[in-house]
Scaffold this motif. Sequence first.
Motif, PDB file in Angstrom:
ATOM      1  N   ALA A  73       0.856  -1.203   0.000  1.00 22.33           N
ATOM      2  CA  ALA A  73       0.000   0.000   0.000  1.00 22.33           C
ATOM      3  C   ALA A  73       0.891   1.253   0.000  1.00 22.33           C
ATOM      4  CB  ALA A  73      -0.919  -0.012   1.211  1.00 22.33           C
ATOM      5  N   GLU A  74       1.990   1.193   0.761  1.00 25.49           N
ATOM      6  CA  GLU A  74       2.911   2.348   0.784  1.00 25.49           C
ATOM      7  C   GLU A  74       3.569   2.540  -0.580  1.00 25.49           C
ATOM      8  OE1 GLU A  74       5.312   1.321   4.159  1.00 25.49           O
ATOM      9  OE2 GLU A  74       3.685   1.887   5.525  1.00 25.49           O
ATOM     10  N   ASP A  75       4.005   1.427  -1.194  1.00 25.37           N
ATOM     11  CA  ASP A  75       4.612   1.498  -2.540  1.00 25.37           C
ATOM     12  C   ASP A  75       3.626   2.152  -3.516  1.00 25.37           C
ATOM     13  OD1 ASP A  75       6.805   0.190  -1.613  1.00 25.37           O
ATOM     14  OD2 ASP A  75       6.435  -1.700  -2.687  1.00 25.37           O
ATOM     15  N   PHE A  76       2.366   1.723  -3.415  1.00 28.32           N
ATOM     16  CA  PHE A  76       1.356   2.272  -4.324  1.00 28.32           C
ATOM     17  C   PHE A  76       1.261   3.787  -4.141  1.00 28.32           C
ATOM     18  CE2 PHE A  76      -2.762   3.747  -5.635  1.00 28.32           C
ATOM     19  CZ  PHE A  76      -2.957   3.121  -6.856  1.00 28.32           C
ATOM     20  N   LYS A  77       1.208   4.217  -2.876  1.00 29.03           N
ATOM     21  CA  LYS A  77       0.991   5.645  -2.600  1.00 29.03           C
ATOM     22  C   LYS A  77       2.219   6.494  -2.944  1.00 29.03           C
ATOM     23  CE  LYS A  77      -1.598   4.639   1.298  1.00 29.03           C
ATOM     24  NZ  LYS A  77      -2.317   4.933   2.524  1.00 29.03           N
ATOM     25  N   GLN A  78       3.393   5.871  -2.936  1.00 33.80           N
ATOM     26  CA  GLN A  78       4.603   6.598  -3.359  1.00 33.80           C
ATOM     27  C   GLN A  78       4.529   6.948  -4.839  1.00 33.80           C
ATOM     28  OE1 GLN A  78       8.485   5.586  -2.203  1.00 33.80           O
ATOM     29  NE2 GLN A  78       7.823   6.651  -0.345  1.00 33.80           N
ATOM     30  N   LYS A  79       3.899   6.035  -5.602  1.00 38.88           N
ATOM     31  CA  LYS A  79       3.862   6.194  -7.050  1.00 38.88           C
ATOM     32  C   LYS A  79       2.617   6.918  -7.540  1.00 38.88           C
ATOM     33  CE  LYS A  79       5.885   3.131 -10.418  1.00 38.88           C
ATOM     34  NZ  LYS A  79       5.963   1.773 -10.888  1.00 38.88           N
ATOM     35  N   TYR A  80       1.503   6.674  -6.861  1.00 38.80           N
ATOM     36  CA  TYR A  80       0.214   7.216  -7.329  1.00 38.80           C
ATOM     37  C   TYR A  80      -0.460   8.004  -6.224  1.00 38.80           C
ATOM     38  CZ  TYR A  80       0.872   3.744 -11.001  1.00 38.80           C
ATOM     39  OH  TYR A  80       1.388   3.008 -12.033  1.00 38.80           O
ATOM     40  N   ASP A  81      -1.064   9.132  -6.597  1.00 37.50           N
ATOM     41  CA  ASP A  81      -1.798   9.858  -5.553  1.00 37.50           C
ATOM     42  C   ASP A  81      -3.296   9.730  -5.758  1.00 37.50           C
ATOM     43  OD1 ASP A  81      -2.167  11.422  -7.698  1.00 37.50           O
ATOM     44  OD2 ASP A  81      -1.057  13.164  -6.930  1.00 37.50           O
ATOM     45  N   ARG A  82      -3.674   8.798  -6.618  1.00 39.24           N
ATOM     46  CA  ARG A  82      -5.093   8.624  -6.889  1.00 39.24           C
ATOM     47  C   ARG A  82      -5.402   7.161  -7.219  1.00 39.24           C
ATOM     48  NH1 ARG A  82      -8.315  11.519 -11.825  1.00 39.24           N
ATOM     49  NH2 ARG A  82     -10.070  10.082 -11.837  1.00 39.24           N
ATOM     50  N   LEU A  83      -6.542   6.713  -6.748  1.00 40.51           N
ATOM     51  CA  LEU A  83      -7.014   5.368  -7.095  1.00 40.51           C
ATOM     52  C   LEU A  83      -8.523   5.474  -7.294  1.00 40.51           C
ATOM     53  CD1 LEU A  83      -6.521   2.272  -7.319  1.00 40.51           C
ATOM     54  CD2 LEU A  83      -6.830   2.124  -4.850  1.00 40.51           C
ATOM     55  N   ASP A  84      -8.991   4.985  -8.439  1.00 40.38           N
ATOM     56  CA  ASP A  84     -10.428   5.029  -8.699  1.00 40.38           C
ATOM     57  C   ASP A  84     -11.114   3.703  -8.372  1.00 40.38           C
ATOM     58  OD1 ASP A  84     -10.600   7.751  -9.910  1.00 40.38           O
ATOM     59  OD2 ASP A  84      -9.187   6.848 -11.317  1.00 40.38           O
ATOM     60  N   VAL A  85     -10.387   2.617  -8.634  1.00 40.29           N
ATOM     61  CA  VAL A  85     -11.008   1.307  -8.419  1.00 40.29           C
ATOM     62  C   VAL A  85      -9.996   0.356  -7.765  1.00 40.29           C
ATOM     63  CG1 VAL A  85     -12.238  -0.620  -9.513  1.00 40.29           C
ATOM     64  CG2 VAL A  85     -12.311   1.642 -10.589  1.00 40.29           C
ATOM     65  N   LEU A  86     -10.411  -0.245  -6.669  1.00 37.56           N
ATOM     66  CA  LEU A  86      -9.610  -1.313  -6.065  1.00 37.56           C
ATOM     67  C   LEU A  86     -10.382  -2.611  -6.262  1.00 37.56           C
ATOM     68  CD1 LEU A  86      -7.402  -2.603  -4.294  1.00 37.56           C
ATOM     69  CD2 LEU A  86      -8.742  -1.929  -2.290  1.00 37.56           C
ATOM     70  N   VAL A  87      -9.771  -3.539  -7.013  1.00 36.04           N
ATOM     71  CA  VAL A  87     -10.409  -4.846  -7.202  1.00 36.04           C
ATOM     72  C   VAL A  87      -9.662  -5.873  -6.363  1.00 36.04           C
ATOM     73  CG1 VAL A  87     -11.174  -6.603  -8.838  1.00 36.04           C
ATOM     74  CG2 VAL A  87     -10.933  -4.235  -9.624  1.00 36.04           C
ATOM     75  N   ASN A  88     -10.298  -6.320  -5.305  1.00 33.09           N
ATOM     76  CA  ASN A  88      -9.731  -7.395  -4.482  1.00 33.09           C
ATOM     77  C   ASN A  88     -10.133  -8.713  -5.127  1.00 33.09           C
ATOM     78  OD1 ASN A  88      -8.436  -6.002  -2.225  1.00 33.09           O
ATOM     79  ND2 ASN A  88     -10.503  -5.274  -1.740  1.00 33.09           N
ATOM     80  N   ASN A  89      -9.252  -9.193  -6.009  1.00 35.58           N
ATOM     81  CA  ASN A  89      -9.566 -10.402  -6.776  1.00 35.58           C
ATOM     82  C   ASN A  89      -8.813 -11.636  -6.282  1.00 35.58           C
ATOM     83  OD1 ASN A  89     -10.116 -12.054  -9.408  1.00 35.58           O
ATOM     84  ND2 ASN A  89      -7.876 -11.844  -9.336  1.00 35.58           N
ATOM     85  N   ALA A  90      -7.578 -11.459  -5.800  1.00 38.51           N
ATOM     86  CA  ALA A  90      -6.766 -12.623  -5.409  1.00 38.51           C
ATOM     87  C   ALA A  90      -7.519 -13.459  -4.383  1.00 38.51           C
ATOM     88  CB  ALA A  90      -5.429 -12.172  -4.828  1.00 38.51           C
ATOM     89  N   GLY A  91      -7.426 -14.765  -4.532  1.00 33.91           N
ATOM     90  CA  GLY A  91      -8.105 -15.643  -3.589  1.00 33.91           C
ATOM     91  C   GLY A  91      -7.778 -17.077  -3.937  1.00 33.91           C
ATOM     92  N   ALA A  92      -7.970 -17.966  -2.990  1.00 37.84           N
ATOM     93  CA  ALA A  92      -7.646 -19.373  -3.247  1.00 37.84           C
ATOM     94  C   ALA A  92      -8.351 -20.283  -2.253  1.00 37.84           C
ATOM     95  CB  ALA A  92      -6.133 -19.579  -3.162  1.00 37.84           C
ATOM     96  N   ILE A  93      -8.365 -21.572  -2.637  1.00 33.92           N
ATOM     97  CA  ILE A  93      -8.788 -22.638  -1.717  1.00 33.92           C
ATOM     98  C   ILE A  93      -7.522 -23.419  -1.374  1.00 33.92           C
ATOM     99  CG2 ILE A  93      -9.398 -24.208  -3.646  1.00 33.92           C
ATOM    100  CD1 ILE A  93     -11.691 -25.256  -1.826  1.00 33.92           C
ATOM    101  N   PHE A  94      -7.408 -23.884  -0.146  1.00 33.74           N
ATOM    102  CA  PHE A  94      -6.157 -24.527   0.267  1.00 33.74           C
ATOM    103  C   PHE A  94      -6.337 -26.021   0.499  1.00 33.74           C
ATOM    104  CE2 PHE A  94      -5.614 -20.051   0.792  1.00 33.74           C
ATOM    105  CZ  PHE A  94      -4.403 -19.868   0.140  1.00 33.74           C
ATOM    106  N   SER A  95      -5.284 -26.635   1.067  1.00 34.60           N
ATOM    107  CA  SER A  95      -5.286 -28.096   1.126  1.00 34.60           C
ATOM    108  C   SER A  95      -6.090 -28.659   2.297  1.00 34.60           C
ATOM    109  CB  SER A  95      -3.861 -28.637   1.160  1.00 34.60           C
ATOM    110  OG  SER A  95      -2.988 -27.662   1.573  1.00 34.60           O
ATOM    111  N   LYS A  96      -6.131 -29.976   2.331  1.00 37.02           N
ATOM    112  CA  LYS A  96      -6.993 -30.653   3.320  1.00 37.02           C
ATOM    113  C   LYS A  96      -6.513 -30.452   4.748  1.00 37.02           C
ATOM    114  CE  LYS A  96      -4.615 -34.979   2.713  1.00 37.02           C
ATOM    115  NZ  LYS A  96      -4.510 -36.255   2.160  1.00 37.02           N
ATOM    116  N   GLU A  97      -5.207 -30.140   4.913  1.00 35.34           N
ATOM    117  CA  GLU A  97      -4.688 -29.850   6.254  1.00 35.34           C
ATOM    118  C   GLU A  97      -4.736 -28.343   6.498  1.00 35.34           C
ATOM    119  OE1 GLU A  97      -4.128 -32.293   8.066  1.00 35.34           O
ATOM    120  OE2 GLU A  97      -3.831 -33.886   6.576  1.00 35.34           O
ATOM    121  N   ARG A  98      -5.165 -27.954   7.674  1.00 31.63           N
ATOM    122  CA  ARG A  98      -5.216 -26.522   8.021  1.00 31.63           C
ATOM    123  C   ARG A  98      -3.800 -25.960   8.057  1.00 31.63           C
ATOM    124  NH1 ARG A  98      -5.165 -23.745  13.054  1.00 31.63           N
ATOM    125  NH2 ARG A  98      -6.410 -21.815  13.008  1.00 31.63           N
TER     126      ARG A  98
END
Length: 289
Positions: A73-98
């Motif tokens: 988030a800090e890296d983003f703000k160093q480079k950009y001073d504006r954000l119009d859309v944040l898409v939280n897309n990353a996601g996964a299902i994990f293995s049978k063991e916790r």
Amino acid sequence: MTTKYILITGATDGIGKVAAKAMAKQGHAVIIHGRNQNKAQKVCEEIKAETGNDKVDNITGDLFSFDEVKRMAEDFKQKYDRLDVLVNNAGAIFSKERELTKEGLEKTMALNVFSPLLLTELLLDVLAKSPSGRIINTSSGTHKIAKKPDFNNLQFENNYSSSRAYASSKLYTIWITRHWSAELKRRGLKNITANVLHPGAVATRFGQDNDKGFINNMVFKLALPFMSTPEKGAATTVYLATSQEVENVTGKFFGNMKEEKAQDKYYSIENEIKIWDYCQKVISPYLNN
Ligand SMILES: NC(=O)c1ccc[n+]([C@@H]2O[C@H](COP(=O)([O-])OP(=O)(O)OC[C@H]3O[C@@H](n4cnc5c(N)ncnc54)[C@H](OP(=O)(O)O)[C@@H]3O)[C@@H](O)[C@H]2O)c1
């Protein structure tokens, strides 16, 4: 068309990559997030070459780690001073063991619920600068099979299964998005909307690489030929990120580019608040310091 600054997580593969390409094709400034620097760079170059849009950039961070979410988030703000859309897309299902992250959190909840919430909190100040900011969260049709929430067991110390954790994480994503839509108003951020989508069953690498137990592994492999394309799966993400039609829509659940009804068997405002408060408590050490 006004160019939007769009940050999309998990855009190095699957639905995220296809959505990033489609939004770049429309001429938007797209910041591709990945956890692997080389892969993110490669996808970025590929999308630039294919779309002819040089306003495509990349940013890295492992969403298993709150330290990295914060640094990203800090890296983003160093480079950009504006954000119009944040898409939280990353996601996964994990293995049978916790499994736990280095910070001791159950991995499904960490990646699908806690990190998107933390990233959103940390980027709210830049989203607030947009004339119409959008938060887009990614759920799944499997939220419908989530079991009744056990508020004393939200990280599945007891009764863990990969599908139980995944379905619950995607149910809580819907509740958190609803909560955001009211919370943004409470915080005076009336220019920001929050919506949540399910992409359908999509043929990607999703769930293919880890051992979820014999039956689940077979189901994932056998279902693959019947699933929709990543292009079809990405359509609702692109729609919510870019369409004028949803400019002022907030707190809604979408699929196939239209509003749908989520499974609300276990929903109540009290339960929504319990999940929100719990997640806020988990991320709180990483806010404002
Ligand atoms: N595919 C489906 O049928 C389906 C159905 C319903 C909902 N969804 C949801 O749709 C979203 C995208 O799924 P997909 O099918 O496109 O999955 P995918 O092909 O497996 O892609 C997942 C993306 O997330 C990234 N990612 C995974 N773990 C990460 C971590 N710890 N830190 C940072 N990035 C990480 C991956 O990075 P790498 O490239 O480094 O692996 C990749 O870019 C997910 O939220 C998923 O739950 C998918």
